[in-house]
Design an enzyme around this catalytic site. Structure first.
Site, mmCIF file in Angstrom:
data_model
loop_
_atom_site.group_PDB
_atom_site.id
_atom_site.type_symbol
_atom_site.label_atom_id
_atom_site.label_comp_id
_atom_site.label_asym_id
_atom_site.label_seq_id
_atom_site.Cartn_x
_atom_site.Cartn_y
_atom_site.Cartn_z
ATOM 1 N N ASP A 173 0.937 -1.224 -0.090
ATOM 2 C CA ASP A 173 -0.131 -0.025 -0.088
ATOM 3 C C ASP A 173 0.791 1.176 0.033
ATOM 4 O O ASP A 173 2.180 1.248 0.097
ATOM 5 C CB ASP A 173 -1.112 0.035 1.242
ATOM 6 C CG ASP A 173 -2.339 0.699 0.987
ATOM 7 O OD1 ASP A 173 -2.313 1.616 0.061
ATOM 8 O OD2 ASP A 173 -3.293 0.646 1.584
ATOM 9 N N TRP A 174 0.169 2.295 -0.062
ATOM 10 C CA TRP A 174 1.022 3.672 -0.286
ATOM 11 C C TRP A 174 2.117 3.991 0.520
ATOM 12 O O TRP A 174 1.870 4.059 1.819
ATOM 13 C CB TRP A 174 -0.190 4.621 -0.276
ATOM 14 C CG TRP A 174 0.229 6.003 -0.538
ATOM 15 C CD1 TRP A 174 0.803 7.105 0.075
ATOM 16 C CD2 TRP A 174 0.162 6.762 -1.878
ATOM 17 N NE1 TRP A 174 0.975 8.282 -0.651
ATOM 18 C CE2 TRP A 174 0.510 8.068 -1.925
ATOM 19 C CE3 TRP A 174 -0.419 6.259 -3.184
ATOM 20 C CZ2 TRP A 174 0.375 8.873 -2.769
ATOM 21 C CZ3 TRP A 174 -0.483 6.921 -4.481
ATOM 22 C CH2 TRP A 174 0.138 8.424 -4.118
#
Ligand code: BGC
Length: 812
Positions: free
Chosen positions: A362-363
């Site tokens: 994820d980011w």
């Protein structure tokens, strides 16, 4: 910093002759300073401000041809990532340098390639590919300071194709894979058909809608040169305060798993041959949906047997469907960082669930180990732990190249084995080949004309129609008749954005300045839907804004309600998601509550509540004071007409609650599969919902009352439509093990569902299969076990017409 570097590069390429000419020029040698409001100067370049509320609207629209057809595929056929690489991919992998391999493993966000003037910066792209051999890009530029506010497929395609063109000429010359958050259609591409939020799709209890949404999302994405959709979410909604409930398919693991499976089939289909398909990315693995305090990305403490029983199944179903990619989860599970967890990313994901595809972070999650969680000494340490302990293949870095840089250092210094890198890069290259990127790296311009086709829009409207949940309808106050004087109140009545929510146009939805303008011609508000049906102007007072605060006409509402036959309040919530959407309580805004209460106390006019919220706000006394309540969730930009049709009885509602609607905050973590002796007293139960017709049910028929492993039993029930309208009737089959020794059993578990259209006067027999294996559960020793005992099969639990049959479960 990036701008300084690029200008230097540019300067270096200018010959000395040009420099001399420039010095002798009659024009000023320096850029004149002309002050303009809200524009800043950066290193001599006029830049857009860091934050600006208004961007230019892309004037282009897709042609949106009314109908089109795409290749068909037998979705029952398995297609998905293999454990072995193709020989040409292996050859390619072996030919790459360490730097080229490390580059494949990073994913940068599009903003890195947007100049400070808001336009594409090809110099930056060339630099990044030459120097860092970047493997993947993500994001919509409108979220990243571009001057275009939501890009037409044409403009989006030009952006991705420009990057692709440079990728093919520079660095390792390997095509990029472009990823985008398309969670309900290609929601960042102008004109692409946006569907109801996943929670609404779940409420339909009709898997076709999940499939259609995936199919159209894939085709629209591909038209813009996007190959990878970060969708669907397989998180199970455990905490109702959490800001991302609407992105999931409700609280039931079986329902979520079925929806996830069909979304992936729609998105991917024959993705190894069909270039209108994308790679799906099931997320977020695992435990995201249970933050202890309901706040996004906060600590999740989940016992392992609970995790295996309730949270893993939808992911398992996704992997069985052949999902090409998985996204790992933010933060920690039981205090251990997910991204570097052997237990989660190797033992569970790879070994137990058998996932062979690409795992993306994820980011910024690798860097977060150092910057945010303090679980690594520095970035290199974070990369080392991620690679050596977990099984991550690609890092959504997303702003820098530290992951690639550290990977190179770590391999060179012998701290990470090249074999580990090869494993990941092999998977990434294979994914690119499967998506056809080595042979068709650019977007297919022909697909652009299909974007926004009426054929797609009607499917979105159908999904919206079936997702509306009628929860209460005293004295048949609904449907409305066009001769009645109806007063509508609430900002969400007259807004496309408020009934659509976040992940649409922008990450957090359109901002307050843009409002619905950013939807252009692609959607309709409830207000216009109602006008469409009645053929007249609506009797509408804003009354309260989207936050529930006093707004235009607040004082006039009681007086106008007295003069109306019925008053409809539309209760909304400002579009939001992730940390931006954190709230501390499910209590409704006071102005809104008090206004509805006053209408109830001071008038005799029947009140109808329409709930258009990201999550279930407490209704308090309004629940009993309202004559009718309809939960519409976030049905999307094409739901204005469907909602009006439901209100005016053009069809009978058929949605069912895909989650437990709590009464108060204390119930925000309560699910319907609570231990059977526990309190389950929510505002609305899982599976609750009615239509306008009276549907009667036969008793349940079972072909055997003995349920043994290897000997499934069939269960049937006949529903008769005794009403006067066609009814799309969902039927939900639950089980309850009445006695289960050692491990308490749940109040109910959903085992099957189906939905059929039944004409007035007609009957339909629903047939289900129940296996003993389904009744097994994960015990404290992490074993899946069966425990004998009597079992109730309940059709439509929590409904006044629930039907029950009893069987006996045997262990062998
Ligand atoms: C979200 C993901 C999303 C990613 C890329 C993250 O903040 O948690 O769901 O896919 O951003 O935009």
């Amino acid at each position: 910093m990036k701008c300084i570097k690029l200008i230097n590069i540019l300067g270096a390429t200018l010959g000395t002759g040009i420099q001399a000419q420039m010095q002798n020029s009659k024009y000023p040698a320096k850029q004149p300073i002309i002050n303009v409001v809200d524009v800043k100067k950066q290193n001599g370049v006029m830049c857009l401000p860091d934050y600006f509320p208004l961007q230019d609207y892309d004037p282009m629209r897709p042609a949106s041809i009314p109908t089109y057809s795409l290749p068909k595929f037998d979705e029952d056929k398995y297609t998905g990532p293999n454990s072995e690489l193709d020989s040409d991919i292996l050859d390619l992998l072996n030919s790459l340098s360490l730097e080229e391999k490390a580059g494949q493993m990073i994913q940068l966000q599009a903003g890195v390639f947007i100049g400070c003037d808001g336009l594409i910066n090809t110099t930056a792209i060339e630099y990044m590919f030459d120097e860092w051999k970047v493997g993947s890009i993500l994001e919509a530029t409108q979220n990243r300071r571009s001057r275009w506010n939501i890009n037409s497929p044409q403009r989006f395609a030009n952006f991705t194709n420009t990057i692709q063109d440079i990728a093919l000429k520079k660095g390792s010359k390997i095509p990029i894979i472009y990823g985008l958050d398309s969670i309900r259609g290609a929601n960042y591409i102008k004109g692409a058909t946006i569907f109801p939020a996943p929670v609404n799709i779940a409420a339909t209890f009709n898997l076709n809608h999940a499939y259609n949404c995936g199919r159209i999302s894939a085709k629209d994405s591909r038209s813009a040169g996007v190959h990878w959709a970060f969708s669907p979410l397989a998180d199970v909604n455990m905490n109702k305060i959490w800001s991302r409930n609407f992105e999931n398919f409700g609280e039931d693991p079986y329902l979520a798993g079925e929806m996830v499976y069909h979304s992936i089939k729609g998105l991917q289909g024959d993705y190894k041959n069909d270039r209108s398909k994308v790679a799906a990315c099931v997320k977020h693995f695992i435990g995201y949906s249970s933050p202890l305090n309901g706040q996004d990305r906060q600590n999740a403490q989940i016992s392992w047997n609970f995790l295996l029983e309730y949270l893993v199944p939808p992911f398992k179903r996704a992997i069985n469907s052949g999902v090409a990619t998985v996204m790992e989860n933010y933060g920690q599970l039981n205090f251990q960082s997910t991204i570097s967890s052997k237990k989660i990313l190797i033992e569970l994901l790879r070994d137990e669930l058998g996932f062979n595809g690409t795992l993306v972070s994820d980011w910024g999650e690798v860097n977060s180990q150092f910057y945010r969680y303090k679980t690594a000494f520095d970035i290199e340490d974070a990369v080392r732990m991620t690679l050596n302990n977990g099984s991550l293949d690609m890092s959504m870095t997303p702003d820098d190249v530290m992951f690639a840089k550290s990977t190179i250092n770590l391999v060179k210094s012998g701290k990470v084995d090249m074999k580990r890198i090869d494993e990941s890069v092999g998977r990434i290259l294979q994914l690119k080949k499967d998506l056809g990127l080595f042979t068709s790296p650019y977007s297919d311009p022909k697909l652009i004309d299909t974007v926004g086709s009426n054929q797609d829009v009607e499917l979105s409207r159908d999904a919206a129609r079936e997702s509306l949940i009628l929860l209460k309808n005293e004295n048949n106050v609904l449907p409305l008749s066009t001769s009645e004087k109806v007063l509508f109140v609430g900002a969400a009545f007259d807004s496309i954005s408020y009934i659509t929510g976040a992940w649409s146009q922008h990450w957090q939805g359109p901002n307050e300045f843009e409002g619905d303008k950013v939807y252009d011609i692609y959607g309709e508000s409830i207000n216009s839907g109602v006008r469409n049906i009645t053929g007249e102007d609506t009797n509408y007072i804003t009354g309260f804004d989207i936050n529930g605060f006093k707004s235009r006409g607040y004082q006039k509402v009681v007086k106008s309600a007295k003069m109306a036959d019925k008053v409809i309040f539309i209760l909304g919530e400002k579009p939001s998601t992730e940390e931006v959407g954190n709230i501390k309580t499910l209590r409704m805004a006071e102005d809104q509550y008090n206004l509805i209460k006053s209408v109830s106390d001071l008038t005799d006019t029947p009140i109808i509540l329409i709930l258009a919220q990201n999550r279930p706000f407490s209704l308090g006394e309004l629940s009993s004071e309202a004559s009718a309540i309809m939960n519409i969730g976030l049905p999307g930009p094409y739901s204005g007409i469907p909602i009006a049709e439901a209100l005016y009885g053009k069809f009978s509602p058929s949605g069912r609650q895909p989650y437990t609607y709590p009464k108060l905050d204390y119930q925000s973590s309560v699910t319907y599969y609570t231990p059977q002796w526990n309190e389950y007293d929510p505002e609305f139960s899982f599976g609750q919902g009615i239509g306008y017709n009276n549907i009667t049910y036969s008793e349940i028929l079972v072909n055997s009352t003995e349920l043994r492993p290897g000997h499934p039993i069939s269960v049937s029930v006949t529903a008769k439509n005794c009403g006067i309208m066609i009814q799309n009737e969902p039927v939900l089959m639950f089980t309850t093990q009445l006695v289960r020794r050692f491990h308490v059993s749940e109040l109910y578990r959903l085992r099957a569902f189906d939905k059929k259209l039944i004409s007035p006067g007609e009957s339909y027999t629903f047939n289900f299969i129940l296996t003993a294996e389904e009744m097994s559960f994960i015990n404290m020793d992490m074993n899946r076990v069966l425990s004998k005992g009597p079992v109730n099969i309940t059709i439509n639990a929590f409904s006044k017409d629930a039907k029950i049959a009893q069987v006996y479960l045997h262990e062998n």
